[in-house]
Design a protein around this motif. Sequence first.
Motif, PDB file in Angstrom:
ATOM      1  N   GLU A  13     -24.678  29.981   5.563  1.00 47.67           N
ATOM      2  CA  GLU A  13     -24.220  31.355   5.347  1.00 47.67           C
ATOM      3  C   GLU A  13     -23.437  31.470   4.043  1.00 47.67           C
ATOM      4  O   GLU A  13     -23.643  32.391   3.250  1.00 47.67           O
ATOM      5  N   LYS A  15     -23.633  29.495   1.485  1.00 48.24           N
ATOM      6  CA  LYS A  15     -24.528  29.222   0.356  1.00 48.24           C
ATOM      7  C   LYS A  15     -25.337  30.454  -0.029  1.00 48.24           C
ATOM      8  O   LYS A  15     -25.432  30.823  -1.206  1.00 48.24           O
ATOM      9  N   ILE A  16     -25.945  31.120   0.952  1.00 44.65           N
ATOM     10  CA  ILE A  16     -26.789  32.265   0.614  1.00 44.65           C
ATOM     11  C   ILE A  16     -25.941  33.442   0.145  1.00 44.65           C
ATOM     12  O   ILE A  16     -26.396  34.243  -0.688  1.00 44.65           O
ATOM     13  N   HIS A  17     -24.718  33.551   0.657  1.00 41.93           N
ATOM     14  CA  HIS A  17     -23.808  34.586   0.160  1.00 41.93           C
ATOM     15  C   HIS A  17     -23.506  34.361  -1.314  1.00 41.93           C
ATOM     16  O   HIS A  17     -23.563  35.291  -2.135  1.00 41.93           O
ATOM     17  N   SER A  20     -26.626  35.070  -3.604  1.00 42.44           N
ATOM     18  CA  SER A  20     -26.992  36.479  -3.754  1.00 42.44           C
ATOM     19  C   SER A  20     -25.968  37.197  -4.612  1.00 42.44           C
ATOM     20  O   SER A  20     -26.323  38.043  -5.449  1.00 42.44           O
ATOM     21  N   SER A  36     -28.789  37.789   3.206  1.00 40.55           N
ATOM     22  CA  SER A  36     -28.577  37.852   1.759  1.00 40.55           C
ATOM     23  C   SER A  36     -29.775  38.567   1.153  1.00 40.55           C
ATOM     24  O   SER A  36     -30.924  38.254   1.458  1.00 40.55           O
ATOM     25  N   THR A  38     -31.058  39.735  -2.644  1.00 39.08           N
ATOM     26  CA  THR A  38     -30.858  39.733  -4.093  1.00 39.08           C
ATOM     27  C   THR A  38     -31.413  40.983  -4.750  1.00 39.08           C
ATOM     28  O   THR A  38     -31.190  41.207  -5.935  1.00 39.08           O
ATOM     29  N   PHE A  45     -34.370  33.158  -1.986  1.00 45.38           N
ATOM     30  CA  PHE A  45     -32.971  33.580  -1.986  1.00 45.38           C
ATOM     31  C   PHE A  45     -32.692  34.802  -1.113  1.00 45.38           C
ATOM     32  O   PHE A  45     -31.525  35.104  -0.861  1.00 45.38           O
ATOM     33  N   ASN A  46     -33.716  35.519  -0.664  1.00 45.47           N
ATOM     34  CA  ASN A  46     -33.520  36.564   0.340  1.00 45.47           C
ATOM     35  C   ASN A  46     -33.690  35.915   1.698  1.00 45.47           C
ATOM     36  O   ASN A  46     -34.790  35.481   2.047  1.00 45.47           O
ATOM     37  N   LEU A  47     -32.609  35.856   2.460  1.00 38.23           N
ATOM     38  CA  LEU A  47     -32.659  35.029   3.668  1.00 38.23           C
ATOM     39  C   LEU A  47     -31.960  35.715   4.835  1.00 38.23           C
ATOM     40  O   LEU A  47     -30.816  36.161   4.713  1.00 38.23           O
TER      41      LEU A  47
END
Length: 255
Positions: A13, A15-17, A20, A36, A38, A45-47
Amino acid sequence: MKIEQQIAIRQLEEKIHLFSSTVNGTFLTTDDFVLSNTHISTDTFNLLLPTSAHIQDPQKVKTTIEHLQSQKQSFSTWVDHRLLHPDWTNLLQEYQLEEVERNTIMMLEQTEGIDPAISSPLTIKEVLDERTLLDYKNIFIELFKESPEAIALEDYFQRFSLEAIQSRARMFVGYVDHKPVTTGLLLEATDSYGIYDVITRAEHRGKGLGSDMFHYLLTQTENKQKCVMLQASADGKNIYQRAGFQPIGEMVVFE
């Protein structure tokens, strides 16, 4: 939910924050999931990351997925296998999201006493300027060459702010004879470190260079008592076990 599972989900969580926000994306937190976005059509990167097994607000999840699809935003869904309750599997099937891979979540309890020396022709540089960032990007995108994802990632890195991640993540490039051949990323989350993006160019694989980069990342942790986590493919699992990592779960990826 086991403590190791909580740490793994929390790390992903964070990491993806981070990744983005570095392109001025948005981050949504709900009782059931985090997302997340982008605003670039990249499923790297959209997860969408479920955080509970039972969905409390199915309409919120559906609205989120339908919005992404209506905007033609590619995304992936990563689910800890222990959260794969029928609430989630049925909903993902409803939107024709299919399982594409499973990775083993692995953990090393601490990094005290790891020998910093590597005996290889690899020279490792931290990404601190545009030149090394370009080398990192080129190796990263080669994984997706001649695909829509490669085009999306070019857009992502055009907007990427190195300064925005440097307090939490460190990126590295390994060189042989001054040529960039491998990458690695070390993330410092609240209660763990994470190793990501250990990638070696196809023509240089099988020489131990990726293993040397992985070992180097382990020597770069400041808090030696903090655990390290990673997600291993079937091919990499044995390498990480030899380094002392133990499997603690499985992450299922849907696209």
